[in-house]
Design an enzyme around this catalytic site. Structure first.
Site, short mmCIF file in Angstrom:
data_model
loop_
_atom_site.label_atom_id
_atom_site.label_comp_id
_atom_site.label_asym_id
_atom_site.label_seq_id
_atom_site.Cartn_x
_atom_site.Cartn_y
_atom_site.Cartn_z
N LYS A 122 44.44 47.49 49.95
CA LYS A 122 45.18 46.91 48.83
C LYS A 122 46.69 46.88 49.07
CE LYS A 122 41.75 47.31 45.21
NZ LYS A 122 41.34 47.90 43.92
N ARG B 250 35.40 53.14 47.52
CA ARG B 250 34.89 51.80 47.78
C ARG B 250 35.73 51.18 48.89
NH1 ARG B 250 35.91 46.52 45.97
NH2 ARG B 250 34.03 45.22 45.72
#
Length: 297
Positions: free
Chosen positions: A233, A273
């Site tokens: 991210k 995740r």
């Protein structure tokens, strides 16, 4: 660990392993399988159904406890797709992976997709909107009786960055997730099957993401296991750039993601995740060994 009074269910709770999920005795590793043309780091790579199934089997072979199949990108600025398209992308992949014995979850904000995926063999619904995007989601999950990941969410992808305003981000996220828990309980979702996700990168700036990672113990006072989705991210890229690594594209952030997986596991995350399953699996194993050594001293 302190207990808290959970207003949603009216009893004291501590974070426990929810019913219906794998229990390997360490932080779980969820492998990301985007069957979309426009995901932020691997869009289009697994858009073909056969290729997606092969990738899901590969993730399972690498040690993924759960393979998370998603048919709609939630990257910043992404446009939504219709239910029919999302169903066409996800259900065949879910069905074949489940038939092969893979523990499958479906990453969707839409009740019809969740319902069809569970019927095809998905055993977990991972909803980045926490039930806010589709008012039928909570009732659908309650009826299906499957575990449910409810993420902190304020707005759809195309506008979420405009909502990245907080006082104390950890306190604000706790308050908003507590409100979601109350509503989910009112709609019949079993509290013992709920996992919470603080929503790193969703309506948050890098400093918010780091504060949430550092605040996992505070988030655990909500009384539910935590899923942390940090893989590749923007906040990881920003930290690398600030440290002198230059501009690192999403696919080049896997090593840094592994470090975040270890931090999350040490901080008490129930599941991470990730795109790179094998390396994060080693990271959470090391975190478990570290925690055990602390226990012995």
């Amino acid at each position: 660990m302190p207990t808290v009074q959970d207003a949603a269910v009216g009893r004291s709770r501590t974070p426990t392993e929810p019913e219906g999920l794998p229990r390997p005795g360490r932080c779980l590793v969820m492998g990301i399988l985007n069957v979309t043309p426009d995901s932020f780091s691997d869009g289009g790579v697994y858009a073909d159904t056969r290729h997606a199934i092969d990738r899901g089997l590969e993730l399972a072979a690498q040690g993924a406890d759960i393979v998370d199949v998603g048919g709609e990108s939630t990257r910043p600025g992404a446009r939504p797709v219709g239910n029919e398209e999302e169903l066409a992308r996800t259900v065949p992949v879910v069905r074949e992976l489940a038939r092969a014995g893979v523990w499958v979850s479906v990453d969707t904000m839409h009740a019809p997709v969740a319902r069809a995926a569970v019927e095809a063999g998905a055993r977990l619904v991972n909803d980045v909107s926490g039930g806010l995007a589709d008012r039928d989601m909570a009732r659908t999950v309650a009826a299906a009786g499957v575990p449910y990941v409810a993420m902190h969410w304020r707005a759809h992808s195309r506008e979420m960055d405009r909502h990245a305003h907080y006082g104390d981000v950890v306190a604000d996220v706790i308050a908003e997730l507590r409100s979601r828990l109350r509503r989910l309980a009112e709609e019949g979702v079993d509290p013992d099957r709920i996992v919470l996700d603080p929503g790193l990168g969703f309506g948050k700036r890098p400093e918010h993401d780091w504060a949430l990672l550092a605040g996992l113990e505070r988030l655990r006072t909500l009384g539910h296991p935590l899923l942390v989705g940090a893989s590749r991210k923007r906040f990881i890229g920003a930290a690398l750039a600030e440290a002198g690594a230059g501009e690192v594209p999403p696919a080049g952030r896997d090593v840094a993601t592994v470090a975040v997986s270890a931090l999350a596991a040490v901080g008490g995350a129930f599941c991470v995740r990730v795109h790179d399953v094998g390396a994060s699996l080693d990271a959470v194993r090391m975190a478990a060994a570290y925690a055990e050594s602390l226990h012995r001293t």
